[in-house]
Design a protein around this motif. Structure first.
Motif, PDB file in Angstrom:
ATOM      1  N   GLN A 308      47.797  49.258  54.427  1.00 17.86           N
ATOM      2  CA  GLN A 308      48.085  48.824  55.796  1.00 17.86           C
ATOM      3  C   GLN A 308      48.913  49.943  56.423  1.00 17.86           C
ATOM      4  OE1 GLN A 308      45.898  45.567  55.330  1.00 17.86           O
ATOM      5  NE2 GLN A 308      47.043  45.780  57.244  1.00 17.86           N
ATOM      6  N   THR A 329      43.297  49.370  56.836  1.00 16.78           N
ATOM      7  CA  THR A 329      43.610  47.966  56.627  1.00 16.78           C
ATOM      8  C   THR A 329      42.759  47.434  55.482  1.00 16.78           C
ATOM      9  OG1 THR A 329      43.799  45.802  57.714  1.00 16.78           O
ATOM     10  CG2 THR A 329      41.877  47.122  58.272  1.00 16.78           C
ATOM     11  N   ASP A 382      46.478  44.457  62.031  1.00 18.70           N
ATOM     12  CA  ASP A 382      47.399  44.418  60.898  1.00 18.70           C
ATOM     13  C   ASP A 382      47.811  43.003  60.513  1.00 18.70           C
ATOM     14  OD1 ASP A 382      49.101  45.869  58.977  1.00 18.70           O
ATOM     15  OD2 ASP A 382      50.748  45.034  60.134  1.00 18.70           O
TER      16      ASP A 382
END
Length: 436
Positions: A308, A329, A382
């Motif tokens: 991330q 991600t 996110d």
């Protein structure tokens, strides 16, 4: 597919024009990376009013078994529709997902917890064909070349490229390690890094890529297996405390991506040796027929870390980053490729505004675009991706636990009720940006 070797002028520098002219006031836009994001950006720019040619630099020929070929999910549909007829063509080639679901592992019966069918190929191939039709006077894809360095001025970017076969295995960006005669040089109006998670452009860009590595090693395996005969959707999110993962169709030929998690610290050899044991827990009937014969074929094993991360800026001068080169991600929300396509879509509009001399403040516009894309990542990509990562690792081994998930997880609960599930928009409203 336009596969060419750059023509070189007498001073050893490529002029960026197939007609050999060197007096054109318009340098090309160079895109490093010919995956879905880079090709889509090239297609959008080639359909705009800019006078610049588009050059895509791609090290390797298109690979139908790569992540670039995964079927697109609904969040990308409005973005793809910005090119007339593209959405319909992708639909006809089977490049759009026909449905998704959350389901239990095969050990718990492979029960569908919640699902959504969509009313509806291979994406990179469709994009490449469309670019080829436009002709090399407008856009060119140079396969077999790699960007190894760049240097920018106030008015242009000098991009250093070498043939892939002569590329050094050393750190990306060390173009000075290559013999001068092997290098070519492109003078570009802008350079865009769309070259993936291990982006050369980002490394040379020297920008903070903050974030974290999640607490599991992921493995993406591409296999031939008849999931359709077991009523699997095009996209299946497997929820299980042990055998969690993601199973998605890559192509109608029976090629599927099966992603799963393993403990951290295993060697590459240990990972490969454990593939069959892990697939046994992911595939219906352990991947075997009634005779105990293996019914799947593994064609690729690719370990990777779930990340991330996002760069502190998408823009430095005349160099921009998009897609995995700018942010990473985990795969469990299906937003990685979608957000990259949204990067490309908005950057194409911004560059067109600048290169047609309509922007009120070019520098401010690019800065505002960068800030908006970072905001979109943290708010739209996110947070849902982190929630999705936690979701697939839950224990749903009993009907009671499944009902608990449905009651406390808004997304899964809404999907179960047949409600539309659309995340907040990934798209940037370009006309609202400062400097437009």
């Amino acid at each position: 597919m336009a596969i060419t070797i750059p023509s070189t002028s007498t001073n050893g520098h490529t002029n960026g024009h197939t007609n050999g002219h060197t007096d054109s006031p318009h340098h090309p836009i160079v895109i490093a990376g010919g995956g879905c994001v880079g090709l889509f950006l090239a297609l959008l720019l080639s359909h705009s009013a800019i006078p610049n040619r588009i050059l895509v630099i791609e090290p390797f020929p298109p690979d139908p078994t790569s992540t670039r070929a995964i079927a697109h999910q609904p969040p990308t549909y409005p973005i793809l529709s910005r090119v007339p007829g593209l959405l319909e063509e992708l639909l006809q080639t089977g490049s759009l997902s026909s449905g998704l679901c959350f389901r239990t592992s095969v050990a718990n019966g492979s029960k569908v917890i919640a699902e959504k069918r969509f009313s509806n190929g291979e994406v990179s191939g469709v994009l490449m064909k469309r670019l080829d039709v436009l002709g090399r006077d407008k856009v060119e894809v140079r396969v077999g070349w790699k960007v190894v360095g760049f240097e920018q001025s106030e008015t242009s970017v000098r991009v250093d490229i070498v043939p892939t076969s002569s590329s050094s295995p050393s750190l990306a960006g060390e173009g000075q390690n290559h013999p001068q005669q092997e290098q070519e040089h492109l003078e570009a109006a802008y350079l865009v890094g769309a070259d993936g998670a291990h982006s050369t452009i980002r490394k040379i860009f020297d920008v903070d890529f903050s974030g974290e590595t999640l607490d599991a090693q992921l493995v993406a395996t591409d296999i031939h297996f008849d999931f359709k005969s077991h009523s699997f959707h095009d996209a299946n999110f497997i929820i299980d405390s042990l055998h969690y993962g993601h199973i998605s169709r890559i192509a109608d030929s029976g090629l599927w991506r099966v992603s799963y998690s393993i403990p951290l610290g295993l060697s590459e050899e240990e990972i490969k040796q454990g593939v069959d044991a892990k697939l046994k827990g992911m595939l219906p009937n352990g991947g075997m027929n009634e005779m105990g014969e293996k019914m799947y074929e593994v064609v690729r094993v690719a370990p990777y870390k779930a990340q991330q991360r996002c760069v502190e800026t998408f823009v430095k001068g005349r160099v921009c980053l998009v897609g995995d080169a700018a942010h990473l991600t985990n795969p469990y929300a299906g937003l990685g490729l979608a957000s990259g396509m949204a990067d490309a879509s908005s950057l194409a509009t911004v560059l067109a505004q600048i290169l047609t001399h309509q922007a009120s403040d070019e520098e401010a516009l690019l800065k505002a675009w960068s800030e908006d894309r970072r905001k979109k990542f943290f708010e739209v990509v996110d947070k849902p991706s982190r929630m999705a990562y936690k979701r697939v690792r839950q224990d749903v081994s009993t009907d009671e636990k499944i009902q608990g998930l449905l009651s406390r997880d808004p997304m899964v609960g809404a999907l179960k009720k047949g409600m539309p599930v659309m995340p907040p928009s990934l798209q940037t409203v370009e006309k609202e940006l400062k400097g437009w």
